[in-house]
Design an enzyme around this catalytic site. Structure first.
Site, PDB file in Angstrom:
ATOM      1  N   SER A 144     -30.647  75.553  28.191  1.00 45.82           N
ATOM      2  CA  SER A 144     -30.243  76.776  28.872  1.00 45.82           C
ATOM      3  C   SER A 144     -30.669  78.001  28.062  1.00 45.82           C
ATOM      4  O   SER A 144     -31.865  78.240  27.848  1.00 45.82           O
ATOM      5  CB  SER A 144     -28.742  76.741  29.133  1.00 45.82           C
ATOM      6  OG  SER A 144     -28.324  77.813  29.933  1.00 45.82           O
ATOM      7  N   ASP A 378     -30.800  74.972  40.233  1.00 45.23           N
ATOM      8  CA  ASP A 378     -30.055  75.503  39.090  1.00 45.23           C
ATOM      9  C   ASP A 378     -29.247  76.735  39.499  1.00 45.23           C
ATOM     10  O   ASP A 378     -29.793  77.697  40.045  1.00 45.23           O
ATOM     11  CB  ASP A 378     -31.032  75.873  37.979  1.00 45.23           C
ATOM     12  CG  ASP A 378     -30.367  75.949  36.616  1.00 45.23           C
ATOM     13  OD1 ASP A 378     -29.210  76.392  36.535  1.00 45.23           O
ATOM     14  OD2 ASP A 378     -31.013  75.558  35.624  1.00 45.23           O
ATOM     15  N   HIS A 406     -27.313  71.556  35.763  1.00 44.80           N
ATOM     16  CA  HIS A 406     -27.811  72.412  34.680  1.00 44.80           C
ATOM     17  C   HIS A 406     -27.561  71.792  33.311  1.00 44.80           C
ATOM     18  O   HIS A 406     -28.321  72.032  32.372  1.00 44.80           O
ATOM     19  CB  HIS A 406     -27.131  73.781  34.778  1.00 44.80           C
ATOM     20  CG  HIS A 406     -27.581  74.753  33.753  1.00 44.80           C
ATOM     21  ND1 HIS A 406     -28.807  75.387  33.806  1.00 44.80           N
ATOM     22  CD2 HIS A 406     -26.979  75.221  32.614  1.00 44.80           C
ATOM     23  CE1 HIS A 406     -28.943  76.196  32.767  1.00 44.80           C
ATOM     24  NE2 HIS A 406     -27.848  76.109  32.036  1.00 44.80           N
TER      25      HIS A 406
END
Length: 427
Positions: A144, A378, A406
Site C-alpha cells: 500500500s 482496490d 487490498h
C-alpha cells in the site's frame, strides 16, 4: 544499539539508529529509528543471504511484528533476511501522537510533521542500509503506502535497490489530491453497493443507526459522542479481505433490546471505535492528504471534493453510503486522539510548498526489476492511476487481479510468491 533474541523458528535482532529530523540539515535535531531484523533460525549464520526491507502501508502504521500472522513474512523468510522498519513517527521510531507533540505549538508541530513523508522515509532507509549492508543493495517489499515509498525510493536512490515488489501501492506520479479524491469517492460508492448487494438487509439497519445517532447522545468507549458522519467512516474496512463480512457482523449486533426500547449495544460501539479511532495511528489522518501533495496545498481536499458527491449525504437520501480514507476537519474535533492536533492539521492542509516525491524522468529510465500487484477493485488506491504509473516506470511488470483484497499480501501467501517469481523473471 542492538538486541538479539530467539522466537520459535526465528532469530530477531533489534536495531536503533539516530537520524536527522531533516536530512537537508544533518547537524540539526535528530530522531530515533527502530527496525527489527528477522531471519529463519536455520539461516541465522548465513552471510550471503539477501536482505529484504519491508515498508508497511499507512501513512502512520508500524511495520508488521515477527509474531504477526502476515502470510508474506513466512514466505519471505525462506529466502531473505527481512528488515521490518517502523517508518519515522510510527511504532518505536519516535512515535508521533497528541502526547508526544504536546510540548509544541501548532506551528511548531506542523513544521515538524512536514519531515515525515516518503522522501524522509527513503533517506532513513538508505542510512539504515549503509549501516547494515554497506554498499550492497537490498530488495524492497512495499505494501500500500509502502509502494508509494517504493516509487520515491526508485526516484531518489535506485542504487540502493536490487529488486522491488509492490502490493496495492502504485500511486499517480502527478495527480493533485483533488484528482485523487474525485476518483476515491466513486470507489467508496461502488464498495457500498457491493456491500448491500451481499447483505441487502443492512440497508435498513444502517439507516436505523444513523437516525438513532441523530436523535440520541451516544458515547463511544473513550467518552466522545458518536456522530452519524463518524459511523459512516466504518466503510474504511470494506476494502480489506473479509471487510464486507466484518461490517455486516458489526451491524447485526447494532441494537439490543432494553426495558426502554432498543439501544445501540456496547458490542457495536466498541467495534465502531476499533474501526474509526485514530488513537493508534494519528499520522494516518494528519498526513493522509499530504502524501499526494507535490508543490501544492491539499486545502482539506477530501472535504471539499465531497460536495461533488451527494450520494454520501446522510440527511437527504434514504441509503447510507459508506466512506473510506476521507479525513474531514470535523474529525479533528470529534476524535480525542486528534482534537489537540486540529490547529496543526489546518496548517498542514494549507502548506503549499511540499517537495516533489517522484522523478518521472528517472522512473522512465529505471533499471531496477519491479513487479507490482494492482488490485482491480482496490478501495484505497485508484486502479486507473496505478495503470498509468505502471506504464511510466521502465521495466515494471504489473499483475492485475481482482482475486485479492487490498491486504492480500498479508492475507494470502500466493501474493508474495507471485511477486517474487515475477521480479525474478520466473513467470
Amino acid at each position: 544499539m542492538t538486541l538479539r533474541y530467539n522466537r520459535p523458528g526465528q532469530v530477531c535482532v533489534e536495531h536503533r539508529l539516530d537520524v536527522p529530523l531533516d536530512h537537508d540539515d544533518p547537524d540539526g535535531p535528530r530522531i530515533e529509528l527502530f527496525a527489527r531484523e528477522v531471519v529463519a533460525q536455520h539461516n541465522a549464520d548465513a552471510t550471503d543471504l539477501p536482505w529484504l526491507l519491508f515498508l508497511q502501508g499507512g501513512p502512520g502504521n508500524a511495520a508488521d511484528r515477527p509474531s504477526s500472522s502476515s502470510a508474506w513474512l513466512h514466505q519471505a523468510l525462506r529466502d531473505y533476511r527481512v528488515l521490518l522498519l517502523d517508518q519515522r513517527g510510527t511504532g518505536l521510531s519516535t512515535p508521533l501522537t497528541r502526547q508526544s507533540l504536546a510540548g509544541l505549538t501548532d506551528s511548531e508541530a506542523a513544521v515538524y510533521l512536514r519531515h515525515f513523508r516518503a522522501d524522509a522515509i527513503v533517506r532513513d532507509a538508505e542510512l539504515v542500509r549503509r549501516q547494515l549492508l554497506g554498499d550492497r543493495p537490498w530488495s524492497l517489499l512495499g505494501q500500500s503506502y509502502g509502494g508509494f515509498c517504493a516509487m520515491t525510493y526508485l526516484s531518489l536512490a535506485p542504487e540502493g535497490l536490487a529488486e522491488v515488489m509492490i502490493a496495492g501501492g502504485l500511486p499517480s506520479l502527478t495527480a493533485h489530491p483533488d484528482q485523487v479524491y474525485r476518483a476515491a469517492y466513486p470507489r467508496a460508492l461502488a464498495h457500498s453497493e457491493r456491500f448491500y448487494a451481499r447483505y441487502p438487509g443492512d440497508r435498513k439497519v444502517a439507516r436505523q443507526v444513523v437516525d438513532h445517532l441523530a436523535d440520541n447522545d451516544i458515547r463511544l468507549p473513550g467518552g466522545e459522542r458518536l456522530s452519524a458522519e463518524r459511523f459512516q467512516m466504518t466503510g474504511i474496512t470494506l476494502g480489506a479481505t473479509g471487510g464486507l463480512d466484518n461490517l455486516h457482523h458489526l451491524l447485526e449486533l447494532a441494537f439490543i433490546a432494553t426495558p426502554h426500547g432498543p439501544v445501540l449495544s456496547d458490542t457495536f460501539l466498541r467495534g465502531v471505535d476499533r474501526m474509526v479511532s485514530m488513537a493508534d495511528r494519528p499520522l494516518y489522518a494528519l498526513l493522509h492528504e499530504s502524501i499526494y501533495c507535490q508543490g501544492a496545498a491539499s486545502a482539506w481536499s477530501a472535504s471539499r471534493v465531497s460536495a461533488e458527491f451527494d450520494e454520501f449525504d446522510l440527511w437527504h437520501r434514504a441509503e447510507v453510503n459508506f466512506t473510506a480514507e476521507m479525513f474531514h476537519p470535523w474529525l479533528f474535533d470529534q476524535d480525542p486522539a486528534l482534537r489537540p492536533l486540529r490547529g496543526c492539521a489546518d496548517l498542514l492542509a494549507a502548506h503549499d510548498s511540499w517537495p516533489r516525491l517522484y522523478d518521472p524522468d528517472r522512473l522512465a529510465g529505471n533499471a531496477v526489476p519491479v513487479a507490482a500487484a494492482i488490485y482491480f477493485d482496490d478501495l484505497y488506491v485508484d486502479f486507473e492511476h496505478s495503470m498509468v504509473t505502471a506504464g511510466q516506470v521502465r521495466g515494471l511488470r504489473p499483475w492485475v487481479t481482482n482475486e485479492h483484497g487490498h491486504d492480500g499480501l498479508g492475507a494470502r501467501p500466493v501474493v508474495f510468491d507471485r511477486l517474487r517469481a515475477m521480479v525474478r523473471g520466473e513467470v
